[in-house]
Design an enzyme around this catalytic site. Structure first.
Site, PDB file in Angstrom:
ATOM      1  N   TYR A 337       0.851  -1.193   0.000  1.00 33.78           N
ATOM      2  CA  TYR A 337       0.000   0.000   0.000  1.00 33.78           C
ATOM      3  C   TYR A 337       0.886   1.243   0.000  1.00 33.78           C
ATOM      4  O   TYR A 337       1.765   1.393   0.849  1.00 33.78           O
ATOM      5  CB  TYR A 337      -0.899  -0.033   1.237  1.00 33.78           C
ATOM      6  CG  TYR A 337      -2.022   0.993   1.276  1.00 33.78           C
ATOM      7  CD1 TYR A 337      -2.263   1.878   0.229  1.00 33.78           C
ATOM      8  CD2 TYR A 337      -2.875   1.066   2.373  1.00 33.78           C
ATOM      9  CE1 TYR A 337      -3.300   2.789   0.278  1.00 33.78           C
ATOM     10  CE2 TYR A 337      -3.918   1.968   2.434  1.00 33.78           C
ATOM     11  CZ  TYR A 337      -4.127   2.837   1.385  1.00 33.78           C
ATOM     12  OH  TYR A 337      -5.158   3.753   1.447  1.00 33.78           O
ATOM     13  N   CYS A 338       0.669   2.125  -0.959  1.00 32.77           N
ATOM     14  CA  CYS A 338       1.364   3.418  -1.026  1.00 32.77           C
ATOM     15  C   CYS A 338       2.879   3.210  -1.032  1.00 32.77           C
ATOM     16  O   CYS A 338       3.393   2.415  -1.817  1.00 32.77           O
ATOM     17  CB  CYS A 338       0.894   4.315   0.109  1.00 32.77           C
ATOM     18  SG  CYS A 338       1.434   6.026  -0.005  1.00 32.77           S
ATOM     19  N   VAL A 339       3.621   3.874  -0.131  1.00 35.26           N
ATOM     20  CA  VAL A 339       5.077   3.726  -0.134  1.00 35.26           C
ATOM     21  C   VAL A 339       5.482   2.309   0.258  1.00 35.26           C
ATOM     22  O   VAL A 339       6.560   1.832  -0.118  1.00 35.26           O
ATOM     23  CB  VAL A 339       5.730   4.774   0.796  1.00 35.26           C
ATOM     24  CG1 VAL A 339       5.369   4.535   2.253  1.00 35.26           C
ATOM     25  CG2 VAL A 339       7.245   4.789   0.630  1.00 35.26           C
ATOM     26  N   GLY A 341       4.058  -0.229  -0.983  1.00 37.07           N
ATOM     27  CA  GLY A 341       4.066  -0.877  -2.280  1.00 37.07           C
ATOM     28  C   GLY A 341       5.318  -0.549  -3.072  1.00 37.07           C
ATOM     29  O   GLY A 341       5.849  -1.398  -3.804  1.00 37.07           O
ATOM     30  N   LEU A 366      -1.674  -1.179  -3.992  1.00 35.13           N
ATOM     31  CA  LEU A 366      -2.786  -0.277  -3.684  1.00 35.13           C
ATOM     32  C   LEU A 366      -2.263   1.161  -3.700  1.00 35.13           C
ATOM     33  O   LEU A 366      -1.415   1.526  -2.885  1.00 35.13           O
ATOM     34  CB  LEU A 366      -3.376  -0.605  -2.314  1.00 35.13           C
ATOM     35  CG  LEU A 366      -3.762  -2.080  -2.069  1.00 35.13           C
ATOM     36  CD1 LEU A 366      -4.281  -2.263  -0.643  1.00 35.13           C
ATOM     37  CD2 LEU A 366      -4.795  -2.540  -3.086  1.00 35.13           C
TER      38      LEU A 366
END
Length: 602
Positions: A337-339, A341, A366
């Site tokens: 998710y986000c950073v 990811g 994500l």
């Protein structure tokens, strides 16, 4: 008919002047407490003001735009004429209304602007005039930035951001005498709202150690592990960087491949486990997945030298090793998710280079960026000058204070995340509504100096990851080596990882990519449980370069993307095995979920 209906001006007169005079004394007393809370940490040396350096950067940026218009007399006259012509239109419109003529407003608020919803902003000629003059000035200032064509794009992007912050702060809705709703409340309560508001301001400055720690929600309404982050599970491993949580199964059989979730460390992981109704983690467990989640440490000076490599080795690889030991499965499905990811993508490319690519079978991203060319409004904070300033500060204490990052995120949407709470808390004197999402939003974390510097320089500043020039652990990696199936979720209104940026990043991978676009933004578009039946998502068999081309040929689906993802993940492997409980294969249980790391606050 009431007196106020006969004479609308009566609602702007004090009900009890004597009570107002007494409240003025209380306001002054609370103002003194607020000032003392601000000065005390500075006088003791615990806090050093950093505002002058940031203000200097803003002034320098805006000066470049100003220079463009002033160095050519014709352009300067054009800009001044445009402003005064707009003012004259507003003034003539107001005169017509005062004379009893019907006259349409010269300029109106943008759709969705919640600041001017009170009827008096239109019905009262004074407030309507103030509103239109403000909107006219704002529009003119924004045009100055857009029209400064000789100024480089990054500088104009920064200037637009600074102009937006200034105009949002100076909005008449933020001041008592120019906001009809605030003025009425102050008059009818004889200033009692300001007494309470100044008391709250003093408390928030003290809580923020000399800075305003803006409360967006009622923190007393939530307790981590009780009514947020309360999906049953156990902490089964930990080190200086993170804890690893395994969740209790809720089905008799589970899918053979476990799931590892790599959340961002800029925020705490429980955005994916807010409560029973909103928890993506709980929902995955209920679908029959064995779910493991990394809970990152809230770092201090001890983690100052923890780099991206450490977060990869001691975070992702430690988790993979532990999962293999307790489940006897050498391959997982990974979610970032986000950073988190971005780190996961780097780890996958590193594994591909080092003969470990079989450790992850599929990956779900994500709202994750791997190509930062179109990286949105956060880019205004990233250039060599600003990074150097940030690094100098981080090196003094070993980390970036979480409040700094939280403020940066809030400033991206200051009309939603800053000024409504300033008005509600400190002018209206009302406690904020208890809201789990905003409780999480205010639960900020620190960022290790080495890690954050690496991220800003190699991703935002140079885009080395997308270029195939990023090195980690001495190895140059290439995302084209990541050939496993990718589920790449973007959200349509995302201002942190824009949909166009996520789409561009989809072309960096070497394997099949399922790009999915969800409605809403960076958080609400992801945390969208199916039973709420909110928003929508789009799919497309083609992976276009242009976001508009992709949307024009995409298929829209109502509701949450979660079931679509479940179908995608199980299509890759739907083998079932007996449910696994935490602590199997002699893996030691350290404590109950959500663990102790997530409970460390600033």
């Amino acid at each position: 008919m009431s007196n106020e209906q006969e004479n609308p001006l009566l609602q702007y007169i004090f009900n009890n002047p004597e009570e107002f005079a007494r409240n003025l004394t209380k306001i002054a007393e609370n103002s003194g407490k607020a000032l003392a809370a601000y000065l005390e940490p500075r006088e003791s040396g615990r806090v050093q003001d950093e505002t002058p350096e940031e203000l200097s950067l803003a002034v320098k940026t805006l000066a470049q735009v100003g220079e463009y218009w002033m160095k050519d007399p014709a352009r300067a006259i054009e800009a001044q004429t445009r402003l005064w012509t707009g003012y004259m239109h507003v003034w003539n419109n107001t005169l017509k209304r005062m004379a009893g003529e019907d006259s349409a407003p010269t300029i109106t608020p943008a759709p969705g602007d919640k600041r001017f919803r009170d009827a008096e902003w239109e019905e009262n000629q004074f407030f309507d005039f103030v509103k239109q003059m403000y909107l006219q000035t704002t529009q003119w200032a924004e045009h100055l930035v857009e029209g400064a064509t000789d100024v480089d794009e990054h500088t104009r992007h920064k200037a637009a951001f600074y102009v937006r912050q200034i105009t949002n702060a100076m909005a008449p809705s933020n001041f008592i005498l120019t906001n009809p709703e605030l003025l009425r409340e102050t008059m009818t309560s004889n200033g009692e709202n300001l007494v309470k508001g100044m008391e709250m301001l003093a408390e928030d400055i003290k809580a923020g150690n000399g800075e305003v720690k803006l409360r967006q929600s009622d923190p007393s309404s939530f307790e981590i592990g009780k009514n947020v982050a309360n999906t049953p599970g156990k902490v089964i491993a930990q080190n200086d960087v993170c804890q690893l949580i395994q969740y209790e199964p809720q089905t008799e059989q589970v899918y053979k491949r476990p799931i590892l979730v790599v959340p961002p460390w800029i925020n705490k992981y429980y955005i994916l486990d807010l409560n029973e109704e909103k928890s993506f983690i709980r929902w995955m467990v209920e679908q029959g997945h064995t779910v493991f989640v990394i809970s990152w440490v809230n770092p201090d000076e001890r983690q100052s030298q923890k780099s991206f490599e450490h977060y990869m080795q001691e975070g992702i690889f430690m988790a993979l090793d532990t999962i293999q030991k307790t489940t006897q499965q050498s391959t997982v499905n990974a979610i970032g998710y986000c950073v988190g990811g971005t780190l996961l993508a780097i780890a996958l490319a590193y594994m591909a280079k080092t003969g470990q690519k079989d450790r992850v079978a599929t990956v779900t991203f994500l709202t994750t960026q791997v190509d930062f060319v179109h990286s949105g409004d956060l880019r205004v904070f990233v250039d060599e000058e600003q990074i150097k300033l940030l690094e100098d500060r981080m090196n003094k204490q070993g980390y970036l204070d979480g409040s700094k990052m939280a403020t940066a995120f809030n400033m991206l949407r200051s009309n939603d995340l800053i000024w409504p709470y300033v008005i509600n808390n400190y002018i209206r004197g009302k406690e904020p509504f208890p809201f789990d999402l905003l409780f999480w939003n205010s639960d900020a974390t620190r960022l290790p100096a080495a890690n954050h510097s690496f991220y800003l320089r190699n991703c935002y500043l140079t885009n080395n990851l997308a270029k195939g020039e990023l090195e980690i652990d001495g190895i140059k990696i290439d995302l084209k080596d990541v050939e496993i199936p990718v589920y790449n979720l973007a959200t349509r209104e995302d201002h942190i990882a824009p949909a166009i940026s996520v789409l561009e990043g989809s072309h960096c991978f070497g394997g099949p990519v399922e790009y999915v676009l969800a409605g809403s933004g960076h958080i609400a578009g992801v945390v969208n449980p199916p039973h709420k039946n909110k928003y929508q998502y789009w799919t497309n068999d083609g992976l276009h370069r242009d976001i508009n081309d992709w949307l024009n040929t995409a298929e829209e689906h109502p509701g949450s993307w979660w079931p679509h993802w479940q179908e995608w993940i199980t299509d890759k492997d739907n083998t079932l095995v007996k449910a696994r409980k935490p602590g199997a294969r002699r893996v030691k249980i350290l404590e109950d979920a959500p663990g102790s790391y997530v409970k460390v606050r600033l």
